[in-house]
Design a protein around this motif. Structure first.
Motif, PDB file in Angstrom:
ATOM      1  N   LEU A   3       0.829  -1.201   0.000  1.00 55.12           N
ATOM      2  CA  LEU A   3       0.000   0.000   0.000  1.00 55.12           C
ATOM      3  C   LEU A   3       0.867   1.256   0.000  1.00 55.12           C
ATOM      4  O   LEU A   3       0.616   2.203  -0.767  1.00 55.12           O
ATOM      5  CB  LEU A   3      -0.925  -0.006   1.229  1.00 55.12           C
ATOM      6  CG  LEU A   3      -1.824   1.218   1.415  1.00 55.12           C
ATOM      7  CD1 LEU A   3      -2.727   1.405   0.198  1.00 55.12           C
ATOM      8  CD2 LEU A   3      -2.659   1.077   2.694  1.00 55.12           C
ATOM      9  N   ALA A   4       1.902   1.278   0.852  1.00 58.89           N
ATOM     10  CA  ALA A   4       2.780   2.444   0.932  1.00 58.89           C
ATOM     11  C   ALA A   4       3.475   2.701  -0.399  1.00 58.89           C
ATOM     12  O   ALA A   4       3.540   3.843  -0.880  1.00 58.89           O
ATOM     13  CB  ALA A   4       3.813   2.247   2.035  1.00 58.89           C
ATOM     14  N   GLY A   5       4.018   1.644  -1.007  1.00 55.09           N
ATOM     15  CA  GLY A   5       4.700   1.794  -2.288  1.00 55.09           C
ATOM     16  C   GLY A   5       3.760   2.285  -3.376  1.00 55.09           C
ATOM     17  O   GLY A   5       4.128   3.152  -4.187  1.00 55.09           O
ATOM     18  N   ALA A   6       2.532   1.738  -3.408  1.00 58.02           N
ATOM     19  CA  ALA A   6       1.566   2.146  -4.433  1.00 58.02           C
ATOM     20  C   ALA A   6       1.163   3.606  -4.254  1.00 58.02           C
ATOM     21  O   ALA A   6       1.085   4.364  -5.231  1.00 58.02           O
ATOM     22  CB  ALA A   6       0.336   1.246  -4.366  1.00 58.02           C
ATOM     23  N   VAL A   7       0.905   4.017  -3.005  1.00 53.50           N
ATOM     24  CA  VAL A   7       0.515   5.405  -2.731  1.00 53.50           C
ATOM     25  C   VAL A   7       1.643   6.362  -3.121  1.00 53.50           C
ATOM     26  O   VAL A   7       1.418   7.381  -3.791  1.00 53.50           O
ATOM     27  CB  VAL A   7       0.149   5.591  -1.242  1.00 53.50           C
ATOM     28  CG1 VAL A   7       0.031   7.073  -0.887  1.00 53.50           C
ATOM     29  CG2 VAL A   7      -1.155   4.870  -0.927  1.00 53.50           C
ATOM     30  N   LEU A   8       2.867   6.035  -2.717  1.00 56.18           N
ATOM     31  CA  LEU A   8       4.000   6.901  -3.023  1.00 56.18           C
ATOM     32  C   LEU A   8       4.267   6.946  -4.516  1.00 56.18           C
ATOM     33  O   LEU A   8       4.532   8.025  -5.086  1.00 56.18           O
ATOM     34  CB  LEU A   8       5.238   6.408  -2.267  1.00 56.18           C
ATOM     35  CG  LEU A   8       6.509   7.252  -2.381  1.00 56.18           C
ATOM     36  CD1 LEU A   8       6.238   8.706  -2.001  1.00 56.18           C
ATOM     37  CD2 LEU A   8       7.616   6.672  -1.508  1.00 56.18           C
ATOM     38  N   PHE A   9       4.185   5.809  -5.182  1.00 60.44           N
ATOM     39  CA  PHE A   9       4.430   5.740  -6.623  1.00 60.44           C
ATOM     40  C   PHE A   9       3.398   6.580  -7.373  1.00 60.44           C
ATOM     41  O   PHE A   9       3.750   7.368  -8.275  1.00 60.44           O
ATOM     42  CB  PHE A   9       4.369   4.287  -7.090  1.00 60.44           C
ATOM     43  CG  PHE A   9       5.088   4.028  -8.378  1.00 60.44           C
ATOM     44  CD1 PHE A   9       4.500   4.330  -9.603  1.00 60.44           C
ATOM     45  CD2 PHE A   9       6.366   3.492  -8.396  1.00 60.44           C
ATOM     46  CE1 PHE A   9       5.160   4.094 -10.797  1.00 60.44           C
ATOM     47  CE2 PHE A   9       7.050   3.251  -9.580  1.00 60.44           C
ATOM     48  CZ  PHE A   9       6.444   3.555 -10.784  1.00 60.44           C
ATOM     49  N   CYS A  10       2.117   6.448  -7.005  1.00 56.24           N
ATOM     50  CA  CYS A  10       1.058   7.212  -7.672  1.00 56.24           C
ATOM     51  C   CYS A  10       1.217   8.704  -7.426  1.00 56.24           C
ATOM     52  O   CYS A  10       1.028   9.523  -8.336  1.00 56.24           O
ATOM     53  CB  CYS A  10      -0.314   6.744  -7.187  1.00 56.24           C
ATOM     54  SG  CYS A  10      -0.778   5.091  -7.762  1.00 56.24           S
ATOM     55  N   ALA A  11       1.563   9.076  -6.177  1.00 60.95           N
ATOM     56  CA  ALA A  11       1.742  10.490  -5.850  1.00 60.95           C
ATOM     57  C   ALA A  11       2.878  11.090  -6.669  1.00 60.95           C
ATOM     58  O   ALA A  11       2.760  12.212  -7.188  1.00 60.95           O
ATOM     59  CB  ALA A  11       2.011  10.650  -4.358  1.00 60.95           C
ATOM     60  N   LEU A  12       3.973  10.368  -6.801  1.00 59.19           N
ATOM     61  CA  LEU A  12       5.107  10.858  -7.580  1.00 59.19           C
ATOM     62  C   LEU A  12       4.760  10.927  -9.069  1.00 59.19           C
ATOM     63  O   LEU A  12       5.150  11.875  -9.760  1.00 59.19           O
ATOM     64  CB  LEU A  12       6.321   9.954  -7.368  1.00 59.19           C
ATOM     65  CG  LEU A  12       6.953   9.985  -5.969  1.00 59.19           C
ATOM     66  CD1 LEU A  12       8.023   8.902  -5.843  1.00 59.19           C
ATOM     67  CD2 LEU A  12       7.557  11.351  -5.676  1.00 59.19           C
ATOM     68  N   ILE A  61       0.910   4.989   5.414  1.00 62.64           N
ATOM     69  CA  ILE A  61       1.057   6.353   4.905  1.00 62.64           C
ATOM     70  C   ILE A  61       1.931   7.222   5.816  1.00 62.64           C
ATOM     71  O   ILE A  61       3.064   7.557   5.439  1.00 62.64           O
ATOM     72  CB  ILE A  61      -0.328   6.977   4.628  1.00 62.64           C
ATOM     73  CG1 ILE A  61      -1.049   6.116   3.574  1.00 62.64           C
ATOM     74  CG2 ILE A  61      -0.180   8.413   4.112  1.00 62.64           C
ATOM     75  CD1 ILE A  61      -2.471   6.497   3.293  1.00 62.64           C
ATOM     76  N   PRO A  62       1.488   7.570   7.042  1.00 61.21           N
ATOM     77  CA  PRO A  62       2.431   8.334   7.880  1.00 61.21           C
ATOM     78  C   PRO A  62       3.671   7.520   8.255  1.00 61.21           C
ATOM     79  O   PRO A  62       4.797   8.009   8.192  1.00 61.21           O
ATOM     80  CB  PRO A  62       1.598   8.683   9.125  1.00 61.21           C
ATOM     81  CG  PRO A  62       0.181   8.538   8.702  1.00 61.21           C
ATOM     82  CD  PRO A  62       0.174   7.444   7.690  1.00 61.21           C
ATOM     83  N   GLY A  63       3.454   6.240   8.658  1.00 62.73           N
ATOM     84  CA  GLY A  63       4.559   5.430   9.156  1.00 62.73           C
ATOM     85  C   GLY A  63       5.588   5.045   8.111  1.00 62.73           C
ATOM     86  O   GLY A  63       6.764   4.864   8.438  1.00 62.73           O
ATOM     87  N   SER A  64       5.178   4.921   6.848  1.00 60.01           N
ATOM     88  CA  SER A  64       6.104   4.477   5.804  1.00 60.01           C
ATOM     89  C   SER A  64       6.371   5.552   4.750  1.00 60.01           C
ATOM     90  O   SER A  64       7.517   5.944   4.533  1.00 60.01           O
ATOM     91  CB  SER A  64       5.565   3.206   5.126  1.00 60.01           C
ATOM     92  OG  SER A  64       5.442   2.150   6.059  1.00 60.01           O
ATOM     93  N   VAL A  65       5.310   6.020   4.086  1.00 65.00           N
ATOM     94  CA  VAL A  65       5.499   7.009   3.019  1.00 65.00           C
ATOM     95  C   VAL A  65       6.175   8.266   3.570  1.00 65.00           C
ATOM     96  O   VAL A  65       7.196   8.735   3.041  1.00 65.00           O
ATOM     97  CB  VAL A  65       4.147   7.374   2.374  1.00 65.00           C
ATOM     98  CG1 VAL A  65       4.335   8.523   1.373  1.00 65.00           C
ATOM     99  CG2 VAL A  65       3.549   6.162   1.667  1.00 65.00           C
ATOM    100  N   ILE A  66       5.622   8.809   4.663  1.00 64.30           N
ATOM    101  CA  ILE A  66       6.178  10.043   5.230  1.00 64.30           C
ATOM    102  C   ILE A  66       7.400   9.744   6.090  1.00 64.30           C
ATOM    103  O   ILE A  66       8.444  10.387   5.968  1.00 64.30           O
ATOM    104  CB  ILE A  66       5.111  10.788   6.050  1.00 64.30           C
ATOM    105  CG1 ILE A  66       3.927  11.175   5.158  1.00 64.30           C
ATOM    106  CG2 ILE A  66       5.707  12.034   6.715  1.00 64.30           C
ATOM    107  CD1 ILE A  66       2.758  11.782   5.904  1.00 64.30           C
TER     108      ILE A  66
END
Length: 318
Positions: free
Chosen positions: A52-61, A234-239
């Motif tokens: 989930l973290a990788g997908a969220v970060l990848f999409c945001a970028l 999200i906060p714990g991994s992406v941020i």
């Protein structure tokens, strides 16, 4: 010229903000992790978190046009970062908590300050600054004071020894991941892009190993589990990882690792208000030592600046 010092001041302010943000986020993730321990296999929880973290970060970028292509010659190092930071270290910590109290795991994880210093010397022959070593020792003494009752009350049997070994191995993986990330940034690889790829690699690695071992991949749709998963992803991994690894690049792995000494302090501070944790005189001493260690690690930079302001000739020589 005054303008020449402005970017440096802004950079220090941003670094201090990222440092504090990481401590606050990772000092509270223990609450979310507690809600993930139970019916769902820990391998599944780790895989869900980083997928989930990788997908969220990848999409945001991708949506912001900031995703970068990573050359094939650097991909093995991105995979190595995934092994160290987004898979194996968490597997070790989750396994360790089966036989060792989480407080003990926190104490062991705080030893990342020592591991980072040792790894930087063995792999890069980089000698640590005396203040970093002194601050790390003071901070670890503080952590020992904070968790003194847990340390004394834990019987050292075979299961406990295995748990301690796993916690140490997980801490070593985390420390090694710091150095790999620093290497990737020195070669111009953006932190966020590497994290996006690395988290997806880590999730795939954990899922593959779990599938080969026949681990069932269930899912708990309860609000507590889903909420914990979202917070960790999200906060714990992406941020958290983006902020932490940026700080590693800016101040070095040795100093950045002192955050791991502060995580348990944040967790215990929350426990005072949320769980009625009672602060004993020894625990108060532990808090003071941890804060003193942080001052020892970072204060010399401010002291040197103040000294230079008082001695213009020193500033000119610099």
């Amino acid at each position: 010229m005054p303008v020449a010092h402005k970017p440096t001041g802004n950079r220090h302010a941003v670094t201090a903000f990222l440092y504090a943000l990481t401590v606050l986020i990772w000092g509270t993730t223990w609450i979310a992790i507690k809600h993930q321990l139970g019916a769902i296999a820990f391998e599944a929880s780790i895989a869900y978190r980083f997928a989930l973290a990788g997908a969220v970060l990848f999409c945001a970028l991708a949506l912001s046009g900031r995703i970068k292509t990573i050359p094939w010659r650097h991909q093995p190092f991105v995979l190595l970062q995934a092994v160290c930071l987004f898979s194996c270290n968490f597997a070790c910590f989750y396994l360790a908590t089966r036989s060792v109290p989480s407080g003990i795991v926190s104490v062991v994880f705080s030893a990342a300050t020592v591991f980072n210093v040792a790894n930087a010397y063995f792999f890069h022959r980089r000698r640590p600054a005396p203040r970093v070593l002194a601050g790390a020792v003071i901070g670890l003494l503080g952590i020992a004071c904070l968790f003194r009752d847990t340390l004394i009350g834990t019987a050292l049997d075979r299961d406990t020894a295995i748990g301690l070994g796993l916690a140490l191995l997980g801490t070593w993986f985390f420390s090694a991941g710091n150095l790999v990330s620093a290497r990737n940034q020195r070669h111009g690889l953006p932190v966020a892009t590497v994290n996006a790829y690395g988290m997806l690699y880590g999730a795939a690695l954990v899922a593959t190993v779990a599938a080969l071992r026949g681990v069932p991949f269930g899912f708990d749709p309860s609000p507590a589990y889903v909420g914990a998963l979202l917070y960790l992803a999200i906060p714990g991994s992406v941020i958290g990882f983006t902020a932490y690894l940026t700080v590693v690049h800016r101040i070095g792995p040795e100093k950045a690792a002192y955050m791991t000494v502060l995580f348990p302090v944040v967790a215990l501070t929350i426990s005072v208000f949320a769980e009625g944790y009672r602060v004993t005189p020894l625990a108060a001493l532990g808090f003071a030592l941890v804060l003193a260690g942080n001052v020892v690690v970072f204060a010399p930079l401010r002291t040197l600046r103040a000294h230079r302001k008082g001695r213009p000739e020193a500033a000119c020589k610099a």
